[in-house]
Design a protein around this motif. Structure first.
Motif, mmCIF file in Angstrom:
data_model
loop_
_atom_site.group_PDB
_atom_site.id
_atom_site.type_symbol
_atom_site.label_atom_id
_atom_site.label_comp_id
_atom_site.label_asym_id
_atom_site.label_seq_id
_atom_site.Cartn_x
_atom_site.Cartn_y
_atom_site.Cartn_z
ATOM 1 N N ARG A 1 0.856 -1.182 0.000
ATOM 2 C CA ARG A 1 0.000 0.000 0.000
ATOM 3 C C ARG A 1 0.896 1.238 0.000
ATOM 4 N NH1 ARG A 1 -5.180 -1.444 1.726
ATOM 5 N NH2 ARG A 1 -5.489 -3.595 1.059
ATOM 6 N N ILE B 1 1.788 5.174 0.745
ATOM 7 C CA ILE B 1 1.546 6.325 1.614
ATOM 8 C C ILE B 1 1.915 7.563 0.808
ATOM 9 C CG2 ILE B 1 2.191 7.478 3.760
ATOM 10 C CD1 ILE B 1 2.976 4.644 4.793
ATOM 11 N N PHE C 1 -6.831 0.282 4.730
ATOM 12 C CA PHE C 1 -5.678 1.098 5.128
ATOM 13 C C PHE C 1 -5.925 2.560 4.799
ATOM 14 C CE2 PHE C 1 -1.443 2.273 6.079
ATOM 15 C CZ PHE C 1 -0.972 3.103 5.081
ATOM 16 N N GLU C 2 -5.541 3.434 5.722
ATOM 17 C CA GLU C 2 -5.556 4.863 5.455
ATOM 18 C C GLU C 2 -4.389 5.497 6.201
ATOM 19 O OE1 GLU C 2 -8.784 6.187 8.894
ATOM 20 O OE2 GLU C 2 -9.375 6.112 6.792
ATOM 21 N N SER C 3 -3.849 6.550 5.607
ATOM 22 C CA SER C 3 -2.718 7.235 6.220
ATOM 23 C C SER C 3 -2.846 8.729 5.977
ATOM 24 C CB SER C 3 -1.389 6.728 5.650
ATOM 25 O OG SER C 3 -1.303 7.029 4.270
ATOM 26 N N LYS C 4 -2.100 9.499 6.757
ATOM 27 C CA LYS C 4 -2.161 10.950 6.628
ATOM 28 C C LYS C 4 -0.783 11.540 6.916
ATOM 29 C CE LYS C 4 -5.658 13.177 8.354
ATOM 30 N NZ LYS C 4 -6.578 13.823 9.333
ATOM 31 N N SER D 1 0.454 9.635 10.494
ATOM 32 C CA SER D 1 -0.313 8.622 11.223
ATOM 33 C C SER D 1 -0.928 7.671 10.209
ATOM 34 C CB SER D 1 -1.404 9.272 12.078
ATOM 35 O OG SER D 1 -2.299 10.007 11.264
ATOM 36 N N SER D 2 -1.255 6.455 10.664
ATOM 37 C CA SER D 2 -1.893 5.487 9.779
ATOM 38 C C SER D 2 -2.769 4.552 10.609
ATOM 39 C CB SER D 2 -0.859 4.669 8.997
ATOM 40 O OG SER D 2 -0.288 3.657 9.811
ATOM 41 N N HIS D 3 -3.662 3.889 9.893
ATOM 42 C CA HIS D 3 -4.616 2.973 10.529
ATOM 43 C C HIS D 3 -4.886 1.836 9.558
ATOM 44 C CE1 HIS D 3 -9.109 2.251 11.693
ATOM 45 N NE2 HIS D 3 -8.318 1.306 12.186
ATOM 46 N N SER D 4 -4.594 0.617 9.981
ATOM 47 C CA SER D 4 -4.859 -0.567 9.168
ATOM 48 C C SER D 4 -5.834 -1.450 9.941
ATOM 49 C CB SER D 4 -3.561 -1.344 8.902
ATOM 50 O OG SER D 4 -2.524 -0.475 8.505
ATOM 51 N N GLN E 1 -0.498 3.547 13.838
ATOM 52 C CA GLN E 1 0.725 4.328 14.007
ATOM 53 C C GLN E 1 0.313 5.751 14.378
ATOM 54 O OE1 GLN E 1 2.172 3.308 9.981
ATOM 55 N NE2 GLN E 1 4.092 2.751 10.971
#
Length: 516
Positions: free
Chosen positions: A153, A155, A176-179, A194-197, A208
């Motif tokens: 994935r 980022i 999955f999403e990240s910023k 930051s990220s979220h899976s 994270q």
């Protein structure tokens, strides 16, 4: 707290790239299976150097069936890869120091300029395409992990044309999403990540969190009178990006972070905590002052179902005094201001349904260590940070230059005032010591005396004949030349060539003469 210990034991041996992932996860499964035996049979043995392995061999008849079975899967493994031993990780395959991952320094440092401290790892074939999935990676250790396929994935940095900042590998069906956010005014903290899976089939998730950077400034007692106190409450964001808060011990600080991160969960409970002094090393982080890894495991209900979540972070703290300052009349010795910087880097958490977190730790570690940073983005980040620092330092220099110039003007003014006062005192002394003053030349029909002229000088005025009223008027003596228009309007100038008409004034102006 075997779940917490497993982060060091399992993650330290889990490769970021996937060519050796099967072997590494097999060893991770052995460590997971034998972790409870190690705690029970070798509670006082320090991990590393094969000490736990030797201890387990001494108690081989007392090992659990689970541990014996897992160890049988790796009969050819060397002692250095056995349960409890630190596993070697290739520097070319691990996540780099500038990755915005849990093992990255761009997330965990207040300055993006640190992003190039370690050269990025070469891109693997699995990471060479945005859309191409990684090679099928069957993780040995539990049946669910064995069936998982990991894919790449991307980022992206949305503020820089969607540029690929880094990649991470996740089980194929996970969301999955990240910023990535840039804060160009935060010199100490310019970029946050930051990220979220999350597994859509159950409560499994990997988080994270951004670098947690906090600070406080202590002012020396003798300077506090000059500090009326810009009232900053604990938790307020400071102008340069850090959060204002006095330092706390590592475990208490982690507890405060968890309470803020999971504030409204139901059936919340603390399940345990553990010091992990080697956590920074296991995550391949560059040393920071007073690094200290900690972990806390909690439980709560999510959508009516019990879950467990383990939080990990590397605590840091440093204290630095201000430099000596000498600008004109302003003098400040070194160390009069003490700034304490502290917080957490590599903040991350793993969540799973209750009683499954230990078994799923190998999968979480594969995710955590699969980060790869784009070298081009790393160079961009460093350039941005360098420009921000240069601009800040330039403004700081300009501020000091302006202060020095102002101090010079004040000094010159005070010097002139002192000279004027000395001359004034000299004239006054001569006047008082004289046997009398013949002021007849100043008199005109007895109208004005020397005392009158002395009074004018003290008050800073000139007494001049006024054609408007046929008498006299007192005007400021800051100018030598005075003019009146006969209607009560006056102008004063030091320029001998000045006239109101030349200056664009309307009317007829007459020069005024000094009254005797």
């Amino acid at each position: 707290m075997k779940t917490l210990t497993l982060l060091l034991v399992v993650c330290a041996g889990t490769s970021a790239q996937f060519a050796p992932a099967q072997d590494q996860l097999s060893l991770a499964a052995i460590r997971a299976a034998c972790a409870e035996d190690a705690q029970k049979l070798c509670p006082g043995v320090q991990p590393g150097g094969g000490r736990i392995v030797a201890c387990l061999k001494e108690h081989k008849d007392s090992l659990s069936d689970r541990c014996k079975q897992a160890a049988g899967l790796a009969a050819n493994a060397s002692d250095s890869s056995a349960p409890g031993a630190p596993a070697a990780t290739s520097g070319s395959s691990r996540a780099t120091a500038d990755s915005p991952a849990a093992s990255s320094n761009s997330v965990t440092r207040p300055s993006v300029s640190a992003a190039t401290e370690t050269k990025p790892a070469p891109v693997s074939k699995a990471a060479s395409s945005k859309s191409a999935p990684a090679k099928s990676n069957v993780a040995k250790g539990d049946s669910a992990t064995q069936r998982e396929k990991f894919v790449e994935r991307v980022i992206a940095d949305s503020e820089h044309n969607g540029m690929r900042a880094a990649t991470i590998h996740l089980p194929e069906k996970w969301n999955f999403e990240s910023k990535i956010e840039w804060h160009y005014g935060w010199i100490e903290y310019p970029m946050t990540f930051s990220s979220h899976s999350e597994n859509p089939d159950n409560a499994e998730a990997y988080f994270q969190y951004p670098l947690l950077r906090l600070e406080t400034v202590d002012v020396a007692p003798q300077l506090r009178q000059y500090d009326p106190g810009r009232k900053v409450k604990p938790g307020d964001r400071l102008p340069m990006g850090a959060i204002s808060m006095a330092p706390q011990p590592p475990m208490k600080a982690m507890g405060m972070f968890i309470q803020k991160t999971r504030p409204n969960v139901t059936n919340f409970k603390w399940l345990g905590q553990q010091d992990l002094p080697d956590l920074a090393k296991a995550l391949h982080l560059d040393p920071w002052p007073n690094d200290h890894g900690v972990a806390i495991k909690i439980g709560y209900d999510l959508n009516g179902q019990p879950v467990e979540e383990a939080f990990f972070g590397v605590y840091y703290i440093s204290k630095q005094g201000s430099d000596a300052v000498s600008v004109g009349q302003t003098q400040m010795a070194a160390g009069m201001l003490q700034q304490t910087n502290w917080g957490f880097r590599a903040l991350q958490s793993f969540r799973a349904p209750a009683n499954t977190l230990d078994k799923r730790m190998p999968t979480f570690c594969v995710i955590a260590k699969s980060m790869y940073v784009n070298p081009e983005w790393s160079r961009l980040s460093k350039a941005i940070n360098d420009k921000m620092l240069a601009d800040f330092n330039q403004k700081l220099k300009q501020g000091y230059d302006q202060l020095r110039a102002a101090q010079a003007i004040v000094g010159e003014t005070m010097k002139q005032q002192a000279a004027f006062q000395a001359n004034f005192d000299k004239q006054e002394a001569a006047f008082r010591s004289s046997g009398g003053v013949d002021d007849s030349y100043l008199r005109d029909g007895g109208k004005r005396s020397a005392a009158d002229h002395w009074d004018d000088m003290i008050r800073g005025v000139d007494t001049v004949n006024d054609p408007s009223n046929g008498g006299t008027t007192q005007l400021s003596n800051l100018g030598q030349y005075h003019f009146a228009d006969g209607f009560g309007n006056y102008r004063t100038s030091d320029d001998p060539n000045y006239t109101p008409e030349k200056a664009g004034e309307v009317g007829s102006w007459t020069p005024m003469t000094a009254a005797p």
